[in-house]
Every structure is written in C-alpha cells, then in structure tokens.
Write a protein that holds these residues in place. Structure first.
Motif, short mmCIF file in Angstrom:
data_model
loop_
_atom_site.label_atom_id
_atom_site.label_comp_id
_atom_site.label_asym_id
_atom_site.label_seq_id
_atom_site.Cartn_x
_atom_site.Cartn_y
_atom_site.Cartn_z
N ASN A 11 -47.00 53.86 16.91
CA ASN A 11 -47.60 52.76 16.17
C ASN A 11 -47.78 51.50 17.01
O ASN A 11 -48.07 50.44 16.50
CB ASN A 11 -46.73 52.47 14.94
CG ASN A 11 -47.48 51.67 13.90
OD1 ASN A 11 -48.71 51.68 13.89
ND2 ASN A 11 -46.77 50.97 13.05
N GLY B 99 -56.03 49.91 14.45
CA GLY B 99 -54.75 49.81 15.15
C GLY B 99 -54.61 48.57 16.00
O GLY B 99 -53.49 48.19 16.38
N ALA C 160 -50.45 54.12 9.44
CA ALA C 160 -50.13 54.42 10.84
C ALA C 160 -50.34 55.91 11.11
O ALA C 160 -50.84 56.30 12.18
CB ALA C 160 -48.69 54.02 11.15
#
Lengths: 244, 339
Positions: free
Chosen positions: A89, A212, A32
C-alpha cells in the motif's frame, strides 16, 4: 501469515470484461486490495487482456474475445487471487498542490467546518496534515477521488446540486476530497481552490494522477494563489515527487 | 491537402471514428461513433479502413463541399440527401465533385447519420483518435464556416456499391446480459423490467438515453446505498426515481446507480438509433448466450463487404446509376463495368 481476507466476487461486466469486486462497501483495505490487484494484473501478461481499470473497491479486467475467453480469464484471475499478498500500500508518488482557502475561493469552508465540528482554521490545518490517496479516478476524465479524511469528515452530499464549480475547485463529502475537473454541477461542497488541471487533453501525458498516488495540499494566501493562477508555466504550482 | 467545407450544419455534427480505447482507468470512456456499425458499413461500401474518421450527424445534416472530388457514402440514420439537386440514396457510394454541394436533411428513420469520405477526415489525432468527446472537452461541434482536412480518395474510379443495411431504426427487442449488479434486483423486478415496453425519451444524447414507461418503477433492493463502481457502454442504470438510462459512447466510467444489466454490443445500434418515442423491450440472455454473440469488428467488416454489391449489376438500380453519372461528371464512363 497474512490476515484472512474476504473472497472477492467475480462478475461479468460486458462481453469483454470481468469485474473483480473486493467488497460491497468502501473501506481503505478494500480500496488498497483493488489498486494492488490492478497493478498485478497489468504486469501478469495474461494473453488477451486489454484494458484494466480499478475503482473504489473493484477491478475490471478487459479481454479480447478473439484471443481468449471468459473462463480462461477467470481462471487466471483466480490463480492471481490465490497468491494475493498483503496489499503493498506504499504510494509510488507524492503530489503537493497549493490551495487557497480564503473567502474568495472557499465559499462553503465555514459550513463544512461547522459540520465537522472545527473552526475553519482547524479544518484547513487537518486538510494540510492529512496525506490523502487517489482511491479512484472517474466521473470526469482524470478526476481524482481522494481519501480518506478523518472520520469526523463524513459529511453527506448536499441535497441540492451546486450548478457549476470552477475547474480546480477542492470539494468535499463523505471523508473524500475531489480536485474538480470541469465546470459541472455537483452535490459536494466547495471548500478551497487549486489551479491544478487533472487533465490536459493535448499534453503528451494527458492525465496527472494514477490510482494510489499520495496527495498533500498546502494552504497559500489568496494573493499568492492569484500569482500561481497567473503563472501558466506550471500546473497550478503542483509538484510530483517519485517515491520509489 | 483536400478540404471539406461545412457550409451549414445542424447542431449535432461532430467528427467521429471508432473512439479511443485504453483510458477508462483515467476516467475517459472510449467514445467514438454512437452507431459504430454505420462506420463499418461505410468502410465496406467505400473499400477503406474502418478507422477513417467521418462526420456524425445527430438528427439533422448540413451542406458540404469539397475542394477535390471524392467518393462518399451515407450510412446510419436515413437522411434526405442530394448533390446539386440530384438525390442520393443511403447506403450507396456516390461521387462529390469539387465545388458541388452535398445537402443532407433531417433523419427520417434513426437518429445518427454518417457521411464518410473515401479519404477520411484527417484532423489531428488526440490520444490516437480524431473522435470528438464533448463531455471530455475533446473536439467541438462543427459549425458553418468550418473547414476540415480530407485525405485523398484512394480509388476514385471504384465502381459504385450498395449495401442493404441492417434495419435498426425502429426499436423492438434488445438483448441484454447480466452484469455485476443484476442480482441487486429481485426476480420480480427483473421480470417487470423485461415485461415492459419502454419508449425512448426525448431526453438523450451521446452519453445515454432515458427510457420512459407508464407502469410501476424498477427499484434495486438496497436503493441507492451502493458504492460507485466501474460501468461500461450499454449498461442500464436505474436511477433513484426508478428511471432506466442506457449508457452510450460518451458515458462516464464510474457510476453510483445500480445497473440491472447491459445491452450486448450487437444490439446497441438499436438503442443509439431509437428516435424519441420508439418502443424498446429487453430480453435477458444467459452469460453464455451473450458471450456467443461476440463478433470482432474485422469479422463484421468482412461480412458487410461480402454483402456489398456493385450497383451496376442490379437492373433495379439502373435509374439510380444514371443519376449517379449525371451528378458525378467525373467518371471515365467505362469504370462502372467494374473494370
């Protein structure tokens, strides 16, 4: 106050690049941080920065030596790291991808389920219930490494390579899933099949995923899956929802 | 639109340019010519942009013809070549008349030869480049019967040029720089690596080449327990079996094998052009020394352009010049004076 974080290592990676390494082992936290830092570098508009890419635990900051130099880039990186926030995140996008897990499309599902300590039906349910993230893209163009599955899924790679798997194969090892990009050998096990193409070289947007991105798989019957395969108007029946 | 016809082809012919940077984050390496210096040499000889697409020939050429006469240059690996039986020298410009046959044979020194036409190969761009990247499924190997669009020669009457090309075909000492995993190898392993003469293995392609040696292996301290990380062109991976591989244009973007260092860009053509069996040794530069070797493509092109000489000015070339006129049949006769 954010939790103290280990100091990343800065290393040269080519005469036009600096690698920022957040850890030497893969953790979700280090991943992250890498993905978050990659985003921050991209928007920081540092003079001379060219290509920026993240991997599992690191970010390479490419630069044009005609426009800047290594010391200046390292200083800029250090400054950004000093002001590092707790990694944001939250995913920006959520992909939902249909996958077949029937006998014709998941030759090693039973084997993996046994290794994880589940029945095949339970294994499918756990995959469906887990929202995985694109933790890295690579090996083949656009190919996502998706993680992490629950700890019991820490199944090693096979010691022998499977000669070839079909594009779109859902394969698994070390708490990760991959949607296979191309026909190539692999040591990961074949536990499902999608009709999703992660990479369309002739398309205006050739690559589906960004690091992500969140991904969910939904089980469909083998016959439903054949219908999805036959329908070339969609990319394997996948949808992409922009979350923010 | 002029056309280039491939009459016959070796099995390593592709369209190449300087590649497609900008997609490493998506898992696509830059690709492009295995020996980009050869593209700059061709551009300097022909007086064209280095971004023009050329034909790359791995090990063996082929036979070609064009529908409109054009200048061309052969650079990179030294390959026997002729136009309708009249010999063509490497690193010179020549004229290929419409309908004549350009025959290019096997590489006598080096691996990757290039034939650049003055108007460039003008196939459609994919992601802003015409370069075939076969491991990524972009482009294809060229085959007999293929035709490719060619741009028009912008300056057909330009005096023929020659260039004394940088010799990079016999291996030798290759300079490397430290990378993120150099310290995964202890000093003994690094010393052993730089003290070894390797030979380029027969196993190699545009993704990378394997290095053979007969001495002890070069293992990293922690073996294979490394998290996969970003890799770059020129990186030297040491596999689990202790075998070094140098990564070339079509390398992957992420790799799990530890890397002892990275070949600096200026010396990469030596690696790409090393034929199987060619001896190679490695010498570590400090980071500062490595960074000081940086040279932009534009600067390199200017340097090469200054080294180009009109063939007419050197008495030694008169014999070749006469051949040039015989094969071209399309010069005005006075253009060779440089007017």
């Amino acid at each position: 106050m954010i939790a103290p974080q280990s100091q990343p290592e800065l290393r040269p990676l080519g005469i036009d690049g600096v690698l920022v390494r957040f850890a030497r082992t893969l953790t979700e936290a280090a991943n992250a941080r890498a993905i978050g830092f990659c985003e921050r570098i991209k928007v920081a508009e540092i003079t001379g920065v060219t290509e920026v890419a993240s991997s599992l635990v690191s970010v390479r900051v490419g630069f044009d030596p005609q426009l800047t130099n290594r010391t200046t880039i390292e200083d800029a990186i250090e400054r950004l790291l000093t002001s590092e926030q707790a990694a944001d995140n939250e995913p920006k996008r959520l992909w939902r991808i249909p996958a077949a897990f029937g006998p014709d499309f998941a030759p090693q599902l039973h084997e993996v389920a046994t290794l994880v300590g589940l029945t095949p039906a339970q294994a499918i349910a756990e995959i469906e219930a887990t929202t995985v993230r694109v933790i890295a893209i690579g090996f083949a163009p656009g190919q996502p490494y998706l993680g992490m599955l629950p700890p019991a899924w820490d199944v090693p790679r096979q010691s022998t390579l499977t000669d070839s798997l079909p594009r779109g194969a859902l394969i698994c090892a070390v708490r990760q899933l991959i949607v296979w990009a191309a026909d190539a050998p692999t040591g990961w096990r074949h536990i499902g099949q999608t009709a999703f193409r992660v990479y369309l070289p002739d398309a205006p947007t050739p690559f589906a995923f960004e690091p992500g991105d969140a991904v969910q798989f939904s089980a469909v019957s083998d016959s439903e899956f054949r219908d999805i395969q036959a329908n070339t108007d969609t990319n394997g029946g996948a949808t992409c929802e922009v979350l923010r | 639109m002029a056309e280039l016809s491939i009459i016959s082809a070796g099995n390593g012919l592709t369209v190449q340019d300087l590649g497609r940077p900008g997609w490493k984050a998506q898992g696509l390496s830059t690709g492009g010519a295995a020996d980009p210096l050869a593209l700059l040499e061709a551009a300097s000889l022909l007086g064209i942009a280095p971004t023009q697409a050329v034909i790359e020939m791995m090990g063996f050429g082929g036979r070609f013809s064009v529908s409109e006469g054009t200048r061309f240059a052969l650079t990179g690996a030294a390959m026997e070549a002729d136009v309708d039986g009249v010999r063509i020298l490497p690193n010179t410009t020549s004229f290929l008349p419409a309908g004549a046959t350009l025959t290019i044979g096997a590489a006598k020194a080096g691996v990757y030869g290039y034939v650049a036409f003055a108007g460039g190969v003008t196939t459609p761009k994919i992601m802003d480049s015409r370069a075939a990247h076969l491991t990524a499924g972009i482009g294809k190997r060229l085959q007999a019967g293929d035709t490719l669009p060619l741009g028009a020669d912008p300056d057909r009457m330009r005096a023929p040029q020659r260039l004394r090309a940088e010799d990079r075909f016999g291996g030798g000492v290759v300079r490397i720089m430290p990378g993120p995993q150099t310290d995964f190898f202890d000093q003994n392993a690094r010393d052993a690596f730089t003290g070894t003469t390797f030979h380029r293995s027969p196993r190699g392609n545009r993704q990378g080449i394997r290095l053979d040696q007969t001495g002890a292996e070069f293992g990293a301290k922690d073996g294979l327990n490394h998290v996969s990380d970003l890799i770059v062109l020129g990186d030297i991976q040491i596999t689990g079996a202790g075998v070094p591989y140098v990564l070339l244009a079509e390398c992957q973007t992420i790799g799990g094998y530890p890397r002892i260092g990275s070949v600096i860009p200026a010396d990469l053509p030596k690696i790409a052009q090393a034929a199987p069996g060619t001896p190679l040794q490695f010498q570590f530069l400090t980071l500062e020394e490595a960074d000081a070797t940086t040279q932009s493509q534009a600067a390199k092109l200017r340097q090469l352009t200054q080294l180009c000489q009109p063939m007419v000015r050197d008495p030694h070339d008169i014999a070749d010049l006469l051949r040039y006129q015989l094969i071209s049949g399309a010069t005005r006769g006075d253009d060779l004076e440089g007017s």
